[in-house]
Motif scaffolding. Sequence first.
Motif, PDB file in Angstrom:
ATOM      1  N   GLY A 161       0.607  -1.355   0.039  1.00  0.00           N
ATOM      2  CA  GLY A 161      -0.238  -0.153   0.054  1.00  0.00           C
ATOM      3  C   GLY A 161       0.748   1.116   0.294  1.00  0.00           C
ATOM      4  O   GLY A 161       0.196   2.557   0.016  1.00  0.00           O
ATOM      5  N   VAL A 162       2.231   1.076  -0.347  1.00  0.00           N
ATOM      6  CA  VAL A 162       2.946   2.375  -0.257  1.00  0.00           C
ATOM      7  C   VAL A 162       2.841   3.110  -1.632  1.00  0.00           C
ATOM      8  O   VAL A 162       2.598   2.565  -2.614  1.00  0.00           O
ATOM      9  CB  VAL A 162       4.346   2.052   0.099  1.00  0.00           C
ATOM     10  N   LEU A 163       3.048   4.358  -1.549  1.00  0.00           N
ATOM     11  CA  LEU A 163       3.219   5.241  -2.808  1.00  0.00           C
ATOM     12  C   LEU A 163       4.503   4.862  -3.542  1.00  0.00           C
ATOM     13  O   LEU A 163       5.379   4.476  -3.009  1.00  0.00           O
ATOM     14  CB  LEU A 163       2.889   6.628  -2.261  1.00  0.00           C
ATOM     15  N   PRO A 164       4.196   5.396  -4.682  1.00  0.00           N
ATOM     16  CA  PRO A 164       5.466   5.172  -5.695  1.00  0.00           C
ATOM     17  C   PRO A 164       6.789   5.888  -4.811  1.00  0.00           C
ATOM     18  O   PRO A 164       7.980   5.162  -4.889  1.00  0.00           O
ATOM     19  CB  PRO A 164       5.412   5.893  -6.799  1.00  0.00           C
ATOM     20  N   ILE A 165       6.710   7.139  -4.284  1.00  0.00           N
ATOM     21  CA  ILE A 165       7.688   7.544  -3.381  1.00  0.00           C
ATOM     22  C   ILE A 165       7.039   8.032  -2.018  1.00  0.00           C
ATOM     23  O   ILE A 165       6.248   8.880  -2.122  1.00  0.00           O
ATOM     24  CB  ILE A 165       8.598   8.884  -3.720  1.00  0.00           C
ATOM     25  N   HIS A 166       7.008   7.419  -0.940  1.00  0.00           N
ATOM     26  CA  HIS A 166       6.235   7.427   0.274  1.00  0.00           C
ATOM     27  C   HIS A 166       6.765   8.177   1.202  1.00  0.00           C
ATOM     28  O   HIS A 166       6.134   9.095   1.675  1.00  0.00           O
ATOM     29  CB  HIS A 166       5.850   5.862   0.805  1.00  0.00           C
ATOM     30  N   ALA A 167       8.002   7.933   1.521  1.00  0.00           N
ATOM     31  CA  ALA A 167       8.711   8.680   2.701  1.00  0.00           C
ATOM     32  C   ALA A 167      10.045   9.015   2.231  1.00  0.00           C
ATOM     33  O   ALA A 167      10.703   8.628   1.524  1.00  0.00           O
ATOM     34  CB  ALA A 167       8.778   7.839   4.209  1.00  0.00           C
ATOM     35  N   LYS A 168      10.682  10.085   3.040  1.00  0.00           N
ATOM     36  CA  LYS A 168      12.076  10.610   2.789  1.00  0.00           C
ATOM     37  C   LYS A 168      12.850  10.739   4.102  1.00  0.00           C
ATOM     38  O   LYS A 168      12.256  11.133   5.090  1.00  0.00           O
ATOM     39  CB  LYS A 168      12.177  11.708   1.920  1.00  0.00           C
ATOM     40  N   LEU A 169      14.114  10.105   4.234  1.00  0.00           N
ATOM     41  CA  LEU A 169      14.960  10.801   5.338  1.00  0.00           C
ATOM     42  C   LEU A 169      15.793  11.683   4.934  1.00  0.00           C
ATOM     43  O   LEU A 169      16.493  11.357   3.981  1.00  0.00           O
ATOM     44  CB  LEU A 169      15.543   9.584   5.886  1.00  0.00           C
ATOM     45  N   ILE A 170      15.874  12.806   5.297  1.00  0.00           N
ATOM     46  CA  ILE A 170      16.489  13.920   4.810  1.00  0.00           C
ATOM     47  C   ILE A 170      17.583  14.417   5.859  1.00  0.00           C
ATOM     48  O   ILE A 170      17.444  14.328   7.054  1.00  0.00           O
ATOM     49  CB  ILE A 170      15.725  15.217   4.653  1.00  0.00           C
ATOM     50  N   ARG A 171      18.843  14.376   5.528  1.00  0.00           N
ATOM     51  CA  ARG A 171      20.114  14.355   6.588  1.00  0.00           C
ATOM     52  C   ARG A 171      20.576  15.629   6.401  1.00  0.00           C
ATOM     53  O   ARG A 171      20.920  16.157   5.366  1.00  0.00           O
ATOM     54  CB  ARG A 171      21.163  13.355   6.045  1.00  0.00           C
ATOM     55  N   GLU A 222       4.344  12.903   0.175  1.00  0.00           N
ATOM     56  CA  GLU A 222       3.275  13.773  -0.350  1.00  0.00           C
ATOM     57  C   GLU A 222       2.408  13.626   0.848  1.00  0.00           C
ATOM     58  O   GLU A 222       2.624  12.674   1.730  1.00  0.00           O
ATOM     59  CB  GLU A 222       2.595  13.357  -1.647  1.00  0.00           C
ATOM     60  N   GLN A 223       1.258  14.551   0.615  1.00  0.00           N
ATOM     61  CA  GLN A 223       0.307  14.763   1.848  1.00  0.00           C
ATOM     62  C   GLN A 223      -0.515  13.481   2.251  1.00  0.00           C
ATOM     63  O   GLN A 223      -0.738  13.202   3.432  1.00  0.00           O
ATOM     64  CB  GLN A 223      -0.727  15.597   1.439  1.00  0.00           C
ATOM     65  N   PRO A 225       1.284   9.842  14.200  1.00  0.00           N
ATOM     66  CA  PRO A 225       1.465   9.980  12.914  1.00  0.00           C
ATOM     67  C   PRO A 225       2.376  11.097  12.449  1.00  0.00           C
ATOM     68  O   PRO A 225       2.368  12.157  13.266  1.00  0.00           O
ATOM     69  CB  PRO A 225       0.044  10.357  12.523  1.00  0.00           C
ATOM     70  N   VAL A 226       3.003  11.131  11.347  1.00  0.00           N
ATOM     71  CA  VAL A 226       4.020  12.044  10.867  1.00  0.00           C
ATOM     72  C   VAL A 226       3.438  12.582   9.703  1.00  0.00           C
ATOM     73  O   VAL A 226       2.868  12.082   8.587  1.00  0.00           O
ATOM     74  CB  VAL A 226       5.308  11.289  10.508  1.00  0.00           C
TER      75      VAL A 226
END
Length: 128
Positions: free
Chosen positions: A45-55, A67-68, A84-85
């Motif tokens: 159920g994940v989106l094409p790009i679901h989450a990002k970790l930004i360093r 995305e929202q 929830p984030v």
Amino acid sequence: MQFLATYLKLAQEFGGTEFGPYEDLEISLGSNQNACNIFIPPNFGVLPIHAKLIRKSATDVVLAPAEQSAEIYLWKGRSRNPEPVYVPTAVKSGDTFALVSPQGPKFKIEFRELPPEEAEKRLASFGK
């Protein structure tokens, strides 16, 4: 000199695979194999790009939905209840997050030193 990298480890119920070391400024997770550092099958159920970790620095890392509509749940430290984030949120080594639902693919975040052979390569590149 210490070289810290980001590692993500899947929970045992999802296979326990460890991903890393990552030194990139951004690590993306999702179902698009070509666009993500960590591929998660779309049947979760994940989106094409679901989450990002930004360093931002070696230990200053932010977890953000791509995305929202991307659902992410975060357990800070030893917390038993996830939050929830919805917006970029600071994370620390030892925090855990899940995608889609609290029972979805779950990753533990760790900041550790690079393996010695990788650290030596970094030191050598500084000498040039």
